[in-house]
Design an enzyme around this catalytic site. Structure first.
Site, PDB file in Angstrom:
ATOM      1  CE  LYS A 125      -1.019   9.608   3.262  1.00  0.00           C
ATOM      2  NZ  LYS A 125      -0.231   8.564   2.649  1.00  0.00           N
TER       3      LYS A 125
ATOM      4  CE  LYS B  20       4.373   4.762   6.256  1.00  0.00           C
ATOM      5  NZ  LYS B  20       4.880   3.567   5.643  1.00  0.00           N
TER       6      LYS B  20
ATOM      7  CE  LYS C 290      -3.533   6.399   9.257  1.00  0.00           C
ATOM      8  NZ  LYS C 290      -3.481   6.276   7.813  1.00  0.00           N
TER       9      LYS C 290
END
Ligand code: TYM
Length: 333
Positions: A114, A201, A198
């Site tokens: 991230k 969102k 993956k």
């Protein structure tokens, strides 16, 4: 034996098929088992580890509650609440951050993914996020935590933190060491555009995921455009190893129909993708379209959603504030 279930979902909008098959579908089954005590948390404190628009966040908190209820979680049976309303979570997170080691956090792969290349610019919250997650779980003495594969490492950290707290303060079993509940086959639903990534969102292309608010037409369109390969569908599981897109779509079908992957492969062996995609769109819209319609209906009844959160807060706060009070006593405050 009664299982104490705890899990959380971030209210960051666009809850998708990965969240549903990897986590929420399991929440519903656990909720339906009379033996279990379930707590499902809208983790808004986790959401703000990356920048959020306040108006959208407020809306997304309600939408997450609406998604839980529309998917089949019964708020009379399970506690549904919003993390930021209970101050024990941040308090316990601070205490546990004084127990956890930097070295443990440095190993967390999700932070590395991230934060990306520019780690210096990531928020400190994003870094310490798994400690808050440990606090969430440990405050409620959860025995089992249903999550997707991507949260496994965070749960291992939670177990380590619980054990270290108990050892440091010589309070055997005070913090309960939880077990992960990960549904092996469906714990990692992949992007419709790239079977090695993956479903997420934060992916820019909306075509990469089925949102739980998508209607029938967009589901059909997204499946039609989903990436495949030029071969017909395989005759056995082994042949899927080098075909990530085929594997992902067959797994989605298997999860939605509750048929084993072997059975699904038998049904479609040798067929071409267009025929399979038609059937997949059908089972997907049979499942997702009613959820999507119900979410939209519930979003028009904000009072109902707020009442669920208020009642959830009252029940969860009693448990969490009692536990954090005991932590204070153990520490010597
Ligand atoms: P979050 O909000 O990213 O995701 C919610 C749940 O959905 C699962 N999931 C997936 N499963 C399969 N395939 C996918 N492509 C996929 N994408 C997401 C996640 O594994 C998760 O179970 N840190 C957590 C929230 C959290 C939490 C907790 C969970 C906070 N406190 C305490 C359990 C217990 C998160 O960010 O999930």
């Amino acid at each position: 034996m009664t299982k104490k279930i705890f899990s959380g979902v971030q209210p960051t909008g666009n809850l998708h098929l990965g969240n549903y098959l990897g986590a929420i579908k399991n929440f519903v089954e656990l909720n339906n088992d009379q033996e279990n005590e379930c707590i499902f948390c809208v983790v808004d404190l986790h959401a703000i580890t990356v920048k959020q628009n306040p108006k959208e966040l407020r809306n997304n908190i309600r939408e997450t509650v609406a998604t839980f209820v529309a998917s089949g979680i019964n708020p009379q049976k399970s506690i549904i609440f919003n993390q930021s309303t209970i101050s024990a979570h941040t308090e316990a997170a601070w205490i546990l951050s004084c127990v956890a080691k930097m070295g443990w956090l440095n190993r967390m792969t999700q932070f590395k993914e991230k934060a990306g290349k520019d780690k210096e610019k990531a928020s400190i919250g994003l870094y310490s996020y798994p400690i808050l997650m440990a606090a969430d779980i440990l405050l409620y003495d959860a025995s089992h935590v249903p999550v997707g594969e991507d949260q496994k490492q965070h749960l291992e950290l939670c177990r380590d933190i619980a054990q270290k707290f108990n050892n440091d303060f010589e309070v055997e079993n005070f913090l309960k060491v939880p077990e992960p509940l990960i549904q092996r086959e469906f714990s990692r639903i992949m992007s419709l555009k790239d079977g090695t990534k993956k479903m997420s969102k934060s992916e820019i292309s909306d075509l990469s995921r089925i949102n739980l608010t998508d209607d029938k037409d967009s589901i059909i369109n997204k499946i039609k455009k989903a990436k495949t390969d030029p071969l017909p569908l395989p005759t056995n599981i082994k042949d899927l190893e080098l075909r990530p897109e085929a594997k992902n779509l067959l797994r989605i079908y298997s999860s939605l129909t509750n048929l084993s992957l072997e059975k699904v492969i038998k049904t479609f062996e040798g067929k071409n993708f267009s025929e399979f995609k038609e059937k997949l769109s059908q089972v997907l819209s049979d499942k997702i379209d009613p959820i999507s319609k119900e979410i939209k209906k519930l979003m028009n009844d904000k009072d109902f959603l707020d009442k669920i959160l208020l009642e959830g807060y009252q029940k969860a706060n009693d448990i969490a504030s009692d536990k954090v009070k005991k932590m204070h006593e153990i520490i010597g405050f």
